[in-house]
Design a protein around this motif. Sequence first.
Motif, PDB file in Angstrom:
ATOM      1  N   ASP A  11       0.841  -1.216   0.000  1.00 33.92           N
ATOM      2  CA  ASP A  11       0.000   0.000   0.000  1.00 33.92           C
ATOM      3  C   ASP A  11       0.869   1.256   0.000  1.00 33.92           C
ATOM      4  OD1 ASP A  11       0.745  -0.674   2.672  1.00 33.92           O
ATOM      5  OD2 ASP A  11      -0.923   0.472   3.506  1.00 33.92           O
ATOM      6  N   ASP A  92      -2.904  -0.957  14.824  1.00 35.39           N
ATOM      7  CA  ASP A  92      -4.163  -0.333  14.403  1.00 35.39           C
ATOM      8  C   ASP A  92      -3.942   1.185  14.366  1.00 35.39           C
ATOM      9  OD1 ASP A  92      -6.680   0.645  14.003  1.00 35.39           O
ATOM     10  OD2 ASP A  92      -7.619  -0.479  15.648  1.00 35.39           O
ATOM     11  N   THR A 107      -4.517   3.171   6.197  1.00 40.42           N
ATOM     12  CA  THR A 107      -5.923   3.332   5.808  1.00 40.42           C
ATOM     13  C   THR A 107      -6.787   2.228   6.402  1.00 40.42           C
ATOM     14  OG1 THR A 107      -5.389   2.079   3.814  1.00 40.42           O
ATOM     15  CG2 THR A 107      -5.428   4.480   3.609  1.00 40.42           C
ATOM     16  N   ASP A 108      -6.159   1.279   7.096  1.00 45.74           N
ATOM     17  CA  ASP A 108      -6.838   0.041   7.473  1.00 45.74           C
ATOM     18  C   ASP A 108      -5.934  -0.669   8.492  1.00 45.74           C
ATOM     19  OD1 ASP A 108      -8.521  -2.132   5.304  1.00 45.74           O
ATOM     20  OD2 ASP A 108      -7.414  -2.857   7.019  1.00 45.74           O
ATOM     21  N   GLU A 110      -5.020  -3.606   8.381  1.00 46.36           N
ATOM     22  CA  GLU A 110      -4.125  -4.469   7.591  1.00 46.36           C
ATOM     23  C   GLU A 110      -3.210  -3.633   6.694  1.00 46.36           C
ATOM     24  OE1 GLU A 110      -5.513  -8.345   5.860  1.00 46.36           O
ATOM     25  OE2 GLU A 110      -5.434  -7.118   4.051  1.00 46.36           O
ATOM     26  N   LYS A 111      -3.772  -2.678   6.005  1.00 49.16           N
ATOM     27  CA  LYS A 111      -2.975  -1.827   5.093  1.00 49.16           C
ATOM     28  C   LYS A 111      -2.392  -0.684   5.912  1.00 49.16           C
ATOM     29  CE  LYS A 111      -5.632  -3.216   1.089  1.00 49.16           C
ATOM     30  NZ  LYS A 111      -6.330  -4.300   1.824  1.00 49.16           N
ATOM     31  N   ASN A 112      -1.353  -1.052   6.699  1.00 49.97           N
ATOM     32  CA  ASN A 112      -0.788  -0.081   7.639  1.00 49.97           C
ATOM     33  C   ASN A 112       0.635   0.336   7.267  1.00 49.97           C
ATOM     34  OD1 ASN A 112       0.416  -2.470   8.307  1.00 49.97           O
ATOM     35  ND2 ASN A 112      -0.299  -2.542  10.422  1.00 49.97           N
TER      36      ASN A 112
END
Length: 138
Positions: A11, A92, A107-108, A110-112
């Motif tokens: 990402d 998080d 943004t998420d 997971e998508k960190n």
Amino acid sequence: MERTLSIIKPDGVGRSIIGEVVKRLEENDLKIIAMKMIWMTKKQAQGFYAVHKERPFFDSLTDFMSSGPAVVMVLEGDNVIARYRNIMGATDYKEAAEGTIRKDFATDIEKNVVHGSDSPESAAFEIGYFFNQFEIAV
Ligand code: GDP
């Protein structure tokens, strides 16, 4: 002296913030001693995150990590594992401290954007997973 593995996840690469992440590492005196761009296969991502194989998000996480190019780096310095994790912020991003990479760019859950080793033992495994001795500028 300690070493840690840093990854700018797909990402972060896809959103063109490699430079922003590297700038934050350099501004915080986290010395980069190895760096390359890779594109993990699903199998390589599963091997890298094998400690999480029982977690409900394992399949999604390994899909994400193999979805595009990532930048892997080795950082070196005193207490670098903890210092880098402080700059990354909490897993998080909603719980991450102000000014951390994840707070500013994730943004998420997971998508960190970034990965960092969490102990000397995992750093040794993770660095060896991506780099051989000739690729590390010591
Ligand atoms: P880290 O050390 O802060 O990267 O966190 P963990 O080792 O606990 O988790 C590894 C990675 O799995 C995280 O960086 C996230 O990309 C992802 N992850 C962690 N928790 C969750 C979750 O609850 N859901 C999803 N989808 N992904 C997660």
